[in-house]
Scaffold this motif. Structure first.
Motif, mmCIF file in Angstrom:
data_model
loop_
_atom_site.group_PDB
_atom_site.id
_atom_site.type_symbol
_atom_site.label_atom_id
_atom_site.label_comp_id
_atom_site.label_asym_id
_atom_site.label_seq_id
_atom_site.Cartn_x
_atom_site.Cartn_y
_atom_site.Cartn_z
ATOM 1 N N ILE A 56 39.984 -30.696 10.535
ATOM 2 C CA ILE A 56 38.780 -29.903 10.311
ATOM 3 C C ILE A 56 38.868 -29.290 8.923
ATOM 4 O O ILE A 56 39.799 -28.549 8.614
ATOM 5 N N LEU A 57 37.899 -29.633 8.083
ATOM 6 C CA LEU A 57 37.839 -29.160 6.706
ATOM 7 C C LEU A 57 36.667 -28.189 6.573
ATOM 8 O O LEU A 57 35.570 -28.476 7.059
ATOM 9 N N ARG A 58 36.878 -27.063 5.923
ATOM 10 C CA ARG A 58 35.833 -26.041 5.789
ATOM 11 C C ARG A 58 35.125 -26.213 4.454
ATOM 12 O O ARG A 58 35.648 -25.843 3.414
ATOM 13 N N ALA A 59 33.948 -26.825 4.492
ATOM 14 C CA ALA A 59 33.145 -27.035 3.279
ATOM 15 C C ALA A 59 31.697 -27.280 3.665
ATOM 16 O O ALA A 59 31.418 -28.180 4.455
ATOM 17 N N GLU A 60 30.770 -26.472 3.136
ATOM 18 C CA GLU A 60 29.349 -26.594 3.464
ATOM 19 C C GLU A 60 29.124 -26.591 4.971
ATOM 20 O O GLU A 60 28.194 -27.189 5.474
ATOM 21 N N GLY A 61 30.013 -25.973 5.681
ATOM 22 C CA GLY A 61 30.064 -26.003 7.138
ATOM 23 C C GLY A 61 31.462 -26.446 7.508
ATOM 24 O O GLY A 61 32.444 -25.971 6.927
ATOM 25 N N PHE A 62 31.561 -27.385 8.436
ATOM 26 C CA PHE A 62 32.857 -27.928 8.843
ATOM 27 C C PHE A 62 32.765 -29.441 8.808
ATOM 28 O O PHE A 62 31.877 -30.029 9.427
ATOM 29 N N LEU A 63 33.679 -30.066 8.111
ATOM 30 C CA LEU A 63 33.757 -31.515 8.073
ATOM 31 C C LEU A 63 34.846 -31.921 9.056
ATOM 32 O O LEU A 63 36.007 -31.523 8.907
ATOM 33 N N ILE A 64 34.467 -32.664 10.084
ATOM 34 C CA ILE A 64 35.379 -33.041 11.167
ATOM 35 C C ILE A 64 35.746 -34.509 11.016
ATOM 36 O O ILE A 64 34.878 -35.379 11.051
ATOM 37 N N LEU A 65 37.036 -34.770 10.855
ATOM 38 C CA LEU A 65 37.531 -36.136 10.723
ATOM 39 C C LEU A 65 38.256 -36.532 11.998
ATOM 40 O O LEU A 65 39.096 -35.783 12.501
ATOM 41 N N ASN A 66 37.906 -37.699 12.511
ATOM 42 C CA ASN A 66 38.543 -38.282 13.689
ATOM 43 C C ASN A 66 38.732 -39.762 13.437
ATOM 44 O O ASN A 66 38.013 -40.358 12.639
ATOM 45 N N THR A 67 39.645 -40.359 14.176
ATOM 46 C CA THR A 67 39.771 -41.808 14.084
ATOM 47 C C THR A 67 38.495 -42.446 14.648
ATOM 48 O O THR A 67 37.820 -41.864 15.504
ATOM 49 N N ARG A 68 38.186 -43.617 14.166
ATOM 50 C CA ARG A 68 36.933 -44.298 14.531
ATOM 51 C C ARG A 68 36.782 -44.504 16.040
ATOM 52 O O ARG A 68 35.685 -44.463 16.572
ATOM 53 N N ASP A 69 37.891 -44.697 16.736
ATOM 54 C CA ASP A 69 37.802 -45.002 18.164
ATOM 55 C C ASP A 69 37.300 -43.827 18.997
ATOM 56 O O ASP A 69 36.841 -44.027 20.121
#
Length: 190
Positions: free
Chosen positions: A144-157
């Motif tokens: 979870i990255l805090r920028a312009e809100g929250f950027l949530i990264l997960n694996t594609r699956d």
């Protein structure tokens, strides 16, 4: 031919208007860009940001703008950018663009949505702008990255699972037109 994100079928099911953005086939809008932006400014929304270039770097590095650096551990940095990244120096780099989906969760109620899906403290003091955390979100691993809100990264699956969990928790989808306006307005406010 444009690339497709792991959320492509979610966008099709929601009858999104798809257009090319940054070499990816992305939803330009779901209903109408101005109403999506209005909804976002008043509440909370999610948008597919999988088009971002993502590099996992172990060791020191420097990059050219418009890239952003996110310190995950003392020895590990994640780099994101809407454009291809020219790496100036690095000891070990892995391109994880195709490995991770990215969902932008934004709007004044974005923390309320996150509180429903994670035990991570996402309060302003615990997670200020430009911070990065690794945690469980909707029962799966996330960055979870805090920028312009929250950027949530997960694996594609698990991308579709996280997208649906965010919708169920109260977020509304918005397309790239509203996303670009949102990101432009948050940079102007900074």
């Amino acid at each position: 031919m444009e690339r497709q994100s792991a959320l492509h079928h979610c966008h099709l099911d929601a009858h999104a208007q798809l257009q090319p953005f940054y070499g990816w086939q992305m939803p330009a809008w779901y209903t109408e860009p101005s109403s999506e932006l209005e909804q976002l400014r008043g509440s909370v929304g999610i948008s597919d940001a999988s088009y971002l270039t993502k590099l996992d770097v172990r060791g020191p590095c420097s990059v050219s703008l418009p890239a952003r650096l996110w310190k995950l551990t003392p020895a590990r940095t994640l780099i994101t950018s809407p454009l291809p990244i020219d790496l100036l120096s690095s000891s070990s780099v892995t391109d994880v663009t195709s490995t991770y989906s990215a969902i932008l969760l934004a709007g004044p109620r974005s923390r309320d949505v996150l509180h429903k899906l994670t035990t991570l403290n996402v309060g302003e003091a615990a997670m200020p702008e430009s911070s990065a955390r690794q945690a469980r979100l909707a029962h799966v691993n996330a960055i979870i990255l805090r920028a312009e809100g929250f950027l949530i990264l997960n694996t594609r699956d698990v991308a579709q699972h996280v997208w649906e969990a965010l919708l169920h928790a109260g977020a509304h989808p918005f397309g790239m037109v509203a996303q670009q306006q949102w990101m432009g307005s948050t940079h102007e406010d900074a």
